[in-house]
Enzyme design. Structure first.
Site, PDB file in Angstrom:
ATOM      1  N   CYS C  92       0.834  -1.200   0.000  1.00 49.16           N
ATOM      2  CA  CYS C  92       0.000   0.000   0.000  1.00 49.16           C
ATOM      3  C   CYS C  92       0.872   1.255   0.000  1.00 49.16           C
ATOM      4  O   CYS C  92       1.521   1.532  -0.997  1.00 49.16           O
ATOM      5  CB  CYS C  92      -0.961  -0.045   1.189  1.00 49.16           C
ATOM      6  SG  CYS C  92      -2.340   1.095   1.030  1.00 49.16           S
ATOM      7  N   HIS C 209      -3.648  -5.565   1.135  1.00 49.46           N
ATOM      8  CA  HIS C 209      -2.959  -5.754   2.418  1.00 49.46           C
ATOM      9  C   HIS C 209      -2.902  -7.227   2.806  1.00 49.46           C
ATOM     10  O   HIS C 209      -3.802  -7.720   3.483  1.00 49.46           O
ATOM     11  CB  HIS C 209      -3.696  -4.983   3.512  1.00 49.46           C
ATOM     12  CG  HIS C 209      -3.482  -3.515   3.455  1.00 49.46           C
ATOM     13  ND1 HIS C 209      -2.492  -2.867   4.164  1.00 49.46           N
ATOM     14  CD2 HIS C 209      -4.125  -2.544   2.765  1.00 49.46           C
ATOM     15  CE1 HIS C 209      -2.536  -1.569   3.917  1.00 49.46           C
ATOM     16  NE2 HIS C 209      -3.524  -1.347   3.066  1.00 49.46           N
ATOM     17  N   GLU C 211      -1.081  -8.571   5.019  1.00 49.27           N
ATOM     18  CA  GLU C 211      -0.927  -8.734   6.468  1.00 49.27           C
ATOM     19  C   GLU C 211      -2.270  -8.674   7.187  1.00 49.27           C
ATOM     20  O   GLU C 211      -2.372  -9.053   8.350  1.00 49.27           O
ATOM     21  CB  GLU C 211       0.041  -7.665   7.021  1.00 49.27           C
ATOM     22  CG  GLU C 211      -0.558  -6.291   7.299  1.00 49.27           C
ATOM     23  CD  GLU C 211      -0.823  -5.461   6.048  1.00 49.27           C
ATOM     24  OE1 GLU C 211      -0.630  -5.976   4.939  1.00 49.27           O
ATOM     25  OE2 GLU C 211      -1.249  -4.297   6.198  1.00 49.27           O
TER      26      GLU C 211
END
Lengths: 84, 744, 235
Positions: C92, C209, C211
């Site tokens: 990002c 994302h 994560e």
């Protein structure tokens, strides 16, 4: 102190979504004659120009505009010195 | 020299208040002192109209570590962990400048949370606007408020996980923006804001001080009219990046045990934050305005003292720690100046360098501030409103005009019913990677990393119900948040509120306020939920007309085992759908259509009786729901609320992407009443057929009615053979209607 | 592999970064790797095997996303580290920084919706011959959250041709059936591009994302494979 105005706009070939929305809004208000709107950034710098020539200052602003204030991949910039 | 005798009125003080000030000082105040009194004694800072009533809230309980009175309330969630939360209004600034108004509202409430030593873990908000279908201005307000909340929270990296939005004519001239933030802290790292220790210093950290929001606190305590637009300069501008940095700095200072106390700078800026610290610690304070870093050098002392520039914090420190603190602030590039010193004389003294500019006994600004016991009287509009109910022929008229499918689609399309996806997709609701139940369900759930625990939140407040009956309406608001939590398997442990009302000086308004408070008290006592923080917002009027009384309640619930969390979506084909809590024979007393969404959508009116609620019964229902979830007997639970049973069924289908075949017994043989009335204390559940018997046994034991009304099946919603509509068709209407309105 | 030889990740932190703890949590608690935060003012980091530039709003993104961060001292280290073949992943805002720093080709424009977008998106793994997505099946459809204001990837025609020829396009936005078209393109990115790598294939930038989707309780664990792939390729 020297005042410098830097203008950053998207390059012609890049879709300017904000500009399009503004154009649509202008037409909605009834101003049919506005054909194109380009949206951009306006950055005003106040520069201490003691001991520096105009050429040197221009070089500095060029550098800053190219490296920081705009992204040359998608944006153009121009600047003008607007006086002391 | 200004004539203070003439200035006090402009500053919003009343004549008796001015006399009181002269009495305290035994002389005329100077302009600086007068400004300080005016902001400290504003409704916003002093709660002078509401304090006597708020005292009656239940504020203690098993989980409470800190009730109202600090920057935010604190609950014990075990394992030396605590959650900290509060909700606050930013209605007036948002009505005038929606983007900045909303953004700074978020900024302010987040500072309240980290002032307590907690790391913010999520935010919620409750918004009210006029009708967006018919007004460009309402669309603009809605769009900019959502953007303001999103831009601020997203940049901070704090997920905005839920909340609610309602649209009603009543908020046309006065939108509501209530923002809540939640933090988590180690219990032994919690901070207080009390000043103590003569010689200790107050350090100002964060942004420079400019002329933002001068007299903002007095602005918030005034009604909106055509002049408000002209007062735009009062609105502060938010800088979320600065706040993110300030957050990290403050938490680092706490972690390193460098500070003794922390206070957010909100309304009335340096004045209110430092005075509150001094007052809580029963000490005096010397403030030096010359030390305050300024954005505009020409600012005069009174402006510096009451400026509401955002992203500033005040810390109490031992002087020996200053150098180290300054180093940390330098590392992050933020201001850090010691602007005050704790004294033992009980005086609030303002200096510029060595020159004494003002001197006020601290307690006269706080504990001895005026208190008003306003008169109250039942407002006249209530005289006949409860008789104005739908008759059989009204229902027939609607049924003649529209098919049941059309009625259903119209209800689903109502901006108050349909998905608020357009809103929450603009909020980062997943950062910090704890959001276990995404927005849209009855409650939003945050798991606590490295534990089995989770915290659920639900937010609610029905202005229409409160307009018809503020006592019952407020009671329902508490009950509904608590029921929403029960639907995800969370035990309610504490709540915060934002009480939005008109002018308290009007006896009718104060009657609404008093009754709403009593409703909250009643619900909290029975449901055993303490009030741990909150905020009152009066003067929500425009052109002399008050909004519907709108107490907004946000309740937190504790989930002990994250693996047991359920949501409102149907899960598997052939599961049984069961309605628990519906009292079939009770409808003669109250048609439960009063203040309903149905009445609004098809008759555009707010009238009738507020739905009934038996809070003891409600408590049993919620307990039952929690037991069913704990035993893993049910796969989904969804509270029946706005829009009634038909809407509840539709939502469970839409979220689960599955159809349902419903055949429920009719109330009084009236289809519309059965499926669109809003009776309280009902939950729609789904379960594996094998568990049905067990669930029924639980219900009988809890004395809660039980009715199997259908099955999860296919790709259509079919209700009593009257409504039949494909899931994909209804989902499209539900998901996209707000976006459609907004882009129109 | 001995215990202390576990891969070691450096997670960069700029003022305004806000996904560093999310990355830390995944790497340490879910993958069992070692990791540490690296402050943007540092110019040298010892012992690390990979660099993560996490998401957030570095310097508020007030000028342009990632524009200011590239001047931090740590970025010249990142450049050196990458030139020696070290693995760098930018997520990002991290991707935006890599673009601004010209470690990856192209640039980010504002989403064509002109709105911040936070939602799950389907993605197609269009290349697995790299250290970041080697754990996926080629063409696999996965789900990850996207959360950004400026994720509208742009590259000029020549650049596009080049990254396609070199198989540098790694992730593309699509729908659940794998269709890549305007309706499955959330932000206007050219050819639905969501993630690319450099020519040497050791620098990876992506807007989604990973994560945020490494645990079932969060709705998807499809992102875990990215970090696992990195761990496996470090050994």
């Amino acid at each position: 102190m020297l005042k410098v105005n830097v203008y950053v706009t998207l390059k012609k070939e890049i879709l300017d979504a904000q500009g399009l929305v503004i154009r649509k809004a202008i037409k909605q208000i009834g101003y049919e004659n506005v054909n194109e709107v380009r949206f951009g950034k306006f950055i005003q710098l106040e520069i201490d120009d003691k001991n520096k020539s105009e050429e040197e200052i221009k070089k500095e602003i060029d550098y800053l505009s190219d490296k920081l204030l705009s992204n040359p991949n998608i944006e153009n910039y121009r600047f003008e010195m607007v006086g002391k | 020299m200004l004539d203070v005798e003439k200035e006090y009125i402009k500053l919003g003080l009343k004549e008796n208040e001015f006399e009181k000030i002269k009495g305290f000082l035994k002389r005329n105040p100077n302009y600086l002192e007068l400004s300080i009194y005016s902001v400290m004694w504003s409704e916003h800072c002093s709660y002078k109209s509401s304090r006597p009533l708020l005292k009656n809230f239940k504020t203690t309980g098993t989980y409470v570590l800190q009730g109202p009175g600090e920057n935010a309330g604190i609950l014990d969630i075990g394992d030396n962990q605590a959650i900290v939360f509060k909700m606050e209004s930013h209605n007036h600034p948002s009505a005038v400048e929606p983007y900045q108004g909303a953004a700074t509202g978020i900024g302010g409430i987040i500072r309240d949370i980290f002032a307590m030593g907690a790391r913010p873990i999520c935010s919620l908000n409750s918004l009210r606007f006029g009708k967006i279908e018919s007004s460009q201005h309402q669309k603009y307000l809605f769009e900019m408020v959502v953007k303001g909340i999103g831009d601020y929270g997203n940049c901070m990296g704090i997920p905005t996980i839920g909340g609610e939005v309602y649209f009603d004519k009543t908020y046309e001239g006065n939108c509501l923006v209530n923002a809540m933030s939640v933090g988590i802290a180690q219990q032994d790292r919690l901070m207080k804001s009390k000043a103590f220790g003569t010689g200790n210093q107050l350090v100002l950290m964060g942004s420079s001080t400019g002329r933002d929001g001068i007299h903002g606190a007095t602005f918030a305590s005034d009604e909106l009219n055509e002049k408000s637009e002209a007062r735009r300069p009062s609105v502060q501008v938010g800088d979320p990046f600065m706040e993110k940095v300030l957050l990290e700095v403050c938490l680092e200072l706490i972690e390193k045990k460098l500070i003794l106390g922390l206070q957010d700078m909100g309304a009335a800026g340096i004045t209110s934050s430092s005075v509150e610290m001094a007052s809580k610690g029963n000490v005096g304070l010397d403030i030096d305005v010359a030390k305050v870093p300024l954005r505009e050098p020409s600012m005069v002392p009174y402006e510096i003292m009451i400026s509401e520039s955002q992203e500033r914090m005040l810390a109490l420190i031992e002087p020996s720690k200053f150098a180290e603190i300054k180093n940390i602030c330098n590392e992050w590039n933020i201001n850090c100046e010691a602007i005050g010193t704790v004294t033992d004389n009980g005086l609030y003294r303002i200096f510029k360098g060595r020159e004494l500019l003002g001197e006020i006994p601290v307690k006269t600004l706080t504990d001895e501030a005026p208190v008003y016991h306003h008169e109250y009287e039942k407002p006249k509009y209530l005289q006949n409103i409860s008789d104005d109910i739908l008759q059989e022929e009204d229902y027939k008229k609607i049924e003649k005009k529209y098919s049941h499918n059309e009625i259903f689609k119209r209800m689903i399309a109502s901006p108050n019913i349909c998905s608020k996806k357009w809103v929450w997709e603009q909020y980062d609701h997943m950062v910090q990677t704890n959001t276990a139940v995404l927005p849209g369900h009855d409650s939003s759930v945050i798991r606590i990393k490295n534990t089995k625990k989770a915290i659920a939140f639900s937010c609610d407040g029905n202005g229409r119900y409160c307009y018809l009956d503020p006592f019952r309406g407020a009671l329902i608001a508490v009950a509904e948040t608590s029921r929403n939590l029960a639907c995800s398997g969370a035990l309610p442990i504490g709540l915060t509120d934002c009480l939005n009302f008109g002018m308290p000086e009007k006896p009718g308004i104060f009657w609404q306020f008093k009754n709403a408070i009593d409703g909250i008290i009643n619900a909290c006592e029975t449901l055993d939920i303490p009030v741990i923080s909150g905020n009152v917002s009066f003067y929500n009027e425009s052109f002399g007309k008050a909004i519907h009384p709108t107490p907004v309640i946000a309740t937190a619930g504790l989930i002990k085992d994250v693996d047991k969390i359920i949501d409102s979506a149907f899960k598997d084909e052939n599961d049984d759908i069961v309605l628990i809590g519906r009292k079939i024979n009770n409808e003669s007393v109250n048609d439960n259509m009063g203040g309903s969404e149905f009445l609004e959508v098809f008759f555009e009116k707010v009238s009738g009786k507020c739905p009934d609620i038996d809070i003891e019964y409600e408590k049993r229902l919620q307990r039952l729901c929690l037991d069913l979830i704990d035993g893993r007997f049910i796969k989904s639970a969804h509270d029946v609320s706005s829009g009634g049973l038909a809407v509840t069924i539709a939502e469970s289908c839409i979220y689960g992407k599955m159809g349902a075949e419903i055949n429920a017994s009719l109330l009084g043989n009236n289809f519309l009443k059965t499926f669109y009335s809003e009776p309280q204390s009902q939950i729609l559940i789904s379960c594996q057929p094998e568990n049905l018997e067990k669930i029924e046994k639980y219900c009988i034991e809890a004395k809660i009615p039980f009715e199997k009304i259908g099955k999860v099946k296919g790709t259509f919603i079919s209700i009593n053979s009257e409504i039949k509509i494909g899931i994909s068709e209804i989902t499209k209407i539900f998901d996209n209607n707000i976006e459609k309105i907004m882009t129109h | 592999m001995s215990f202390d030889k576990k891969p070691y990740f450096g997670i960069l932190v700029f003022p305004g970064t806000n996904c560093e703890t999310d990355c830390f949590h995944v790497l340490k608690n879910i993958l069992g790797a070692r990791c540490k935060y690296v402050w943007h003012k540092e110019s040298q980091v010892e012992d690390i095997n990979a660099i993560v530039i996490p998401g957030g709003f570095s310097y508020g993104d007030y000028l342009r996303s990632g524009a200011v961060a590239k001047f931090s001292p740590i970025m010249s280290f990142v450049r050196k580290f990458a030139s020696k073949g070290g693995l760098v992943i930018g997520i990002c805002n991290g991707f935006q920084i890599l673009l601004e720093e010209s470690l990856l080709p192209g640039a980010m424009l504002r989403n064509n919706t002109l709105k911040f977008i936070c939602r799950y998106s389907h993605l197609k793994v269009t290349d697995t011959d790299n250290p970041f997505t080697s754990g996926y099946k080629s063409g696999e459809i996965i789900r990850m959250p996207i959360r950004h204001n400026e994720g509208n990837y742009y590259i000029d025609d020549n650049g596009l041709l080049e990254i396609k020829e070199n198989n540098q396009v790694i992730l593309k936005y699509c729908d659940s059936s794998g269709k890549e078209d305007a309706s499955s393109n959330p932000n206007g990115s050219i050819e639905n591009i969501a993630g690319i790598c450099n020519k040497k294939r050791n620098i990876f930038g992506l807007m989604p994302h990973p994560e945020a989707c490494c645990e079932k309780i969060l709705g998807s664990d499809d992102g875990k494979t990215i970090f696992e792939s990195m761990v496996n390729n470090i050994i």
